[in-house]
Design an enzyme around this catalytic site. Structure first.
Site, mmCIF file in Angstrom:
data_model
loop_
_atom_site.group_PDB
_atom_site.id
_atom_site.type_symbol
_atom_site.label_atom_id
_atom_site.label_comp_id
_atom_site.label_asym_id
_atom_site.label_seq_id
_atom_site.Cartn_x
_atom_site.Cartn_y
_atom_site.Cartn_z
ATOM 1 N N ASP A 1 0.842 -1.194 0.000
ATOM 2 C CA ASP A 1 0.000 0.000 0.000
ATOM 3 C C ASP A 1 0.881 1.249 0.000
ATOM 4 O O ASP A 1 1.720 1.414 0.894
ATOM 5 C CB ASP A 1 -0.899 -0.027 1.242
ATOM 6 C CG ASP A 1 -2.026 0.979 1.156
ATOM 7 O OD1 ASP A 1 -1.979 1.868 0.287
ATOM 8 O OD2 ASP A 1 -2.958 0.878 1.979
ATOM 9 N N ASP A 2 0.710 2.067 -1.007
ATOM 10 C CA ASP A 2 1.463 3.342 -1.107
ATOM 11 C C ASP A 2 2.971 3.156 -1.298
ATOM 12 O O ASP A 2 3.738 4.095 -1.050
ATOM 13 C CB ASP A 2 1.254 4.238 0.134
ATOM 14 C CG ASP A 2 -0.161 4.790 0.253
ATOM 15 O OD1 ASP A 2 -1.032 4.387 -0.540
ATOM 16 O OD2 ASP A 2 -0.395 5.622 1.153
ATOM 17 N N CYS B 1 -5.906 4.367 -3.227
ATOM 18 C CA CYS B 1 -6.093 2.977 -2.793
ATOM 19 C C CYS B 1 -7.323 2.263 -3.331
ATOM 20 O O CYS B 1 -7.213 1.233 -4.015
ATOM 21 C CB CYS B 1 -6.165 2.932 -1.272
ATOM 22 S SG CYS B 1 -4.885 3.845 -0.406
ATOM 23 N N HIS C 1 -11.047 -2.302 2.024
ATOM 24 C CA HIS C 1 -11.313 -0.922 1.608
ATOM 25 C C HIS C 1 -12.410 -0.798 0.549
ATOM 26 O O HIS C 1 -12.526 0.234 -0.108
ATOM 27 C CB HIS C 1 -10.006 -0.289 1.074
ATOM 28 C CG HIS C 1 -9.923 1.197 1.302
ATOM 29 N ND1 HIS C 1 -9.045 2.004 0.618
ATOM 30 C CD2 HIS C 1 -10.620 2.014 2.117
ATOM 31 C CE1 HIS C 1 -9.182 3.246 1.015
ATOM 32 N NE2 HIS C 1 -10.137 3.276 1.926
ATOM 33 N N ASP D 1 -0.273 -0.307 -4.962
ATOM 34 C CA ASP D 1 -1.565 0.226 -5.409
ATOM 35 C C ASP D 1 -1.533 1.659 -5.909
ATOM 36 O O ASP D 1 -2.457 2.108 -6.582
ATOM 37 C CB ASP D 1 -2.624 0.075 -4.303
ATOM 38 C CG ASP D 1 -2.362 0.979 -3.103
ATOM 39 O OD1 ASP D 1 -1.198 1.398 -2.891
ATOM 40 O OD2 ASP D 1 -3.328 1.274 -2.373
ATOM 41 N N ASN D 2 -0.500 2.400 -5.553
ATOM 42 C CA ASN D 2 -0.376 3.794 -6.025
ATOM 43 C C ASN D 2 0.981 4.313 -5.597
ATOM 44 O O ASN D 2 1.727 3.630 -4.900
ATOM 45 C CB ASN D 2 -1.501 4.687 -5.478
ATOM 46 C CG ASN D 2 -1.669 4.629 -3.976
ATOM 47 O OD1 ASN D 2 -2.632 4.065 -3.471
ATOM 48 N ND2 ASN D 2 -0.715 5.181 -3.226
HETATM 49 CA CA LIG Z 1 -2.648 3.135 -1.364
#
Ligand SMILES: [Ca+2]
Length: 476
Positions: free
Chosen positions: A44-45, A84, A152, A290-291
């Site tokens: 994540d991130d 996300c 999420h 994811d990003n």
């Molecule tokens: Ca994210």
């Protein structure tokens, strides 16, 4: 950062990899219809350069570096969105954002109303349970599945992982980040561990248990770690090492580095267990993010921008696909691929042919994994009709205003809907997106813009046009 481009293979092991890669290639088998176990680890991130194998001199990721050397690294891999929830919705459904309406996180009206010129498209926060997810599709082929980590996109029992076809849901709820990385977690879907237990370690342990328990079956493990999303909280014994290390550009935060190290350790443990159980060559392992990185914490140089933007730093991600004996070790591929490609890829390796009438917008990357260089796809697209407020300390008002984008060959065009502003970049010559070319390349601009318009029409993408009556034009 010292290096402007990622180094994909550690020089010291280059010779060994070359030799072992050749040896493996002699006995390499096809990828189709093999029904391997599938493990999808989603960070994540984690930004494009937030790992050793992607060029960081500060963050240390020996397990990921090794996994990269044991598989194929995609150097132009994209998330479907710069944040996300939409990336996850696309990944799990195989569809672009306009089809399911999960465009952003929470509300599309972020920031102050008086700063928003347009009324953005309403956002959907729950993935429609009528959509077939990867887990539901694989279940038809006998896969047992688990979602361990961040969801999420809704919450069980109505719309969480269990409602979307996963046999096991651990820690997946509607929240986008943990209240704390240290137990007690106060998450209804994971019992608290001993006080002070670290969430990333715990998710790794849960994943190891799931693999151990199902090693004689065919399994799909979706492991969307909360790491390295905020809150930035790391194990104390890992922080000192980075606090005493020379920083490298935007890679400078010791706590964040220690979070990455814990994530990396977890990947290493999973690969070791697969080896121990002698199922490594029956398991397709994918590592993805994811990003882009949170811009106040890390950075993706040489890429422009960070999380929440359609510049490369917001959407280009590290991607490793590994399957010993099937995918050439230490290989890399620069052809653009995108999150929605994983769904049809998994269907193909699992031998699922009569899927359903659900439209899948992506394309199987099996030919690329097999080493083929010819792969036909005109373009990939993004549609983000929402606002994201700036990070603290940023000069601009928003990280992004409603926008869309297309990547076609070496070219990329971004269209901002507030004013119809268009930006064109040649990524081959300008990966930094520092030279805007729409004025000097009007024909290419027209071509990509027309493609983007046609795509939006084909998919019924909603574009915000209604003016916000509360908007106050700021004149400096
Ligand atoms: Ca994210």
């Amino acid at each position: 950062m010292k290096k402007l481009t990622p180094h994909f293979v550690l020089p010291g092991i280059l010779v060994i990899l070359f030799l072992s890669g050749n040896m493996v290639s002699c006995k390499r088998h096809g990828l189709k219809n093999q029904k391997p176990n599938i493990i999808l680890i989603l960070a994540d991130d984690l930004g494009w350069t937030d790992a050793g194998f992607m060029g960081s001199d500060f963050y240390e990721t020996p397990a990921l570096d090794r996994l990269a050397s044991e598989g194929m690294v995609f150097t132009s891999a994209y998330a479907n969105a710069p944040n996300c929830a939409p990336t996850r919705a696309c990944l799990l459904s195989g569809q672009y954002t306009p089809r399911h309406g999960v465009y952003t996180v929470n509300n599309s009206e972020r920031g102050r109303s008086e700063d928003r010129k347009l009324i953005p498209v309403l956002n959907t926060t729950v993935l429609d349970t009528h959509l077939m997810t990867i887990a539901e599709a694989l279940k038809r082929q006998g896969y047992v599945s688990a979602s361990i980590g961040k969801w999420h996109l809704g919450q069980d029992p109505e719309s969480g992982p269990a409602a979307q076809g996963f046999d096991l849901n651990i820690a997946g709820d509607q929240k986008g980040h943990p209240k704390s990385y240290f137990s007690p977690y106060e998450n209804d879907f994971i019992p608290d561990g001993p006080e002070g237990e670290y969430l990333t370690d715990r998710l790794t342990d849960e994943a190891l248990r799931f693999i151990q328990d199902h090693s004689d079956q065919t399994f799909f493990l979706y492991l969307p770690h909360f790491a390295v999303h905020t809150p930035i909280q790391a194990k104390v014994d890992k922080i000192d090492h980075y606090a005493n290390k020379s920083t490298s550009g935007s890679h400078k935060n010791p706590e964040y580095a220690a979070m990455i190290e814990s994530l990396d350790e977890g990947v290493g443990k999973i690969i070791s267990l697969l080896d121990e159980l002698k199922i490594r060559d029956k398991t397709l392992v994918v590592f993805f993010s994811d990003n882009g990185p949170h811009g106040a914490i890390s950075g993706a140089e040489p890429l422009r921008g960070s999380k929440g933007m359609l510049y490369e730093g917001g959407i280009r991600e590290p991607l490793i696909v590994s399957w010993p004996g099937r995918i050439k070790e230490g290989s890399n591929c620069d052809i653009p691929v995108i999150g929605i490609d994983l769904f049809p890829t998994f269907l193909e390796v699992a031998g699922i042919k009569n899927f359903s009438d659900q439209i899948l917008d992506g394309q199987s990357i099996v030919p690329l994994l097999s080493g083929k260089k010819r792969w036909k796809r005109e373009a990939v697209f993004w549609h983000f009709p929402a606002y994201l407020e700036r990070y603290a300390g940023m000069d601009q008002i928003f990280r992004i205003t409603p926008a869309g984008a297309i990547r076609k060959g070496n070219w990329k065009l971004i269209e901002f809907f507030e004013n119809g502003t268009i930006e064109l970049y040649n990524l081959k010559e300008d990966i930094e997106e520092s030279h805007e070319l729409s004025k000097t390349h009007p024909e290419k601009t027209l071509e990509l813009h027309n493609d983007l318009l046609q795509w939006r029409e084909s998919i019924n993408a909603l574009v915000p046009t209604e003016l916000n009556p509360e908007y106050i034009l700021f004149i400096p």
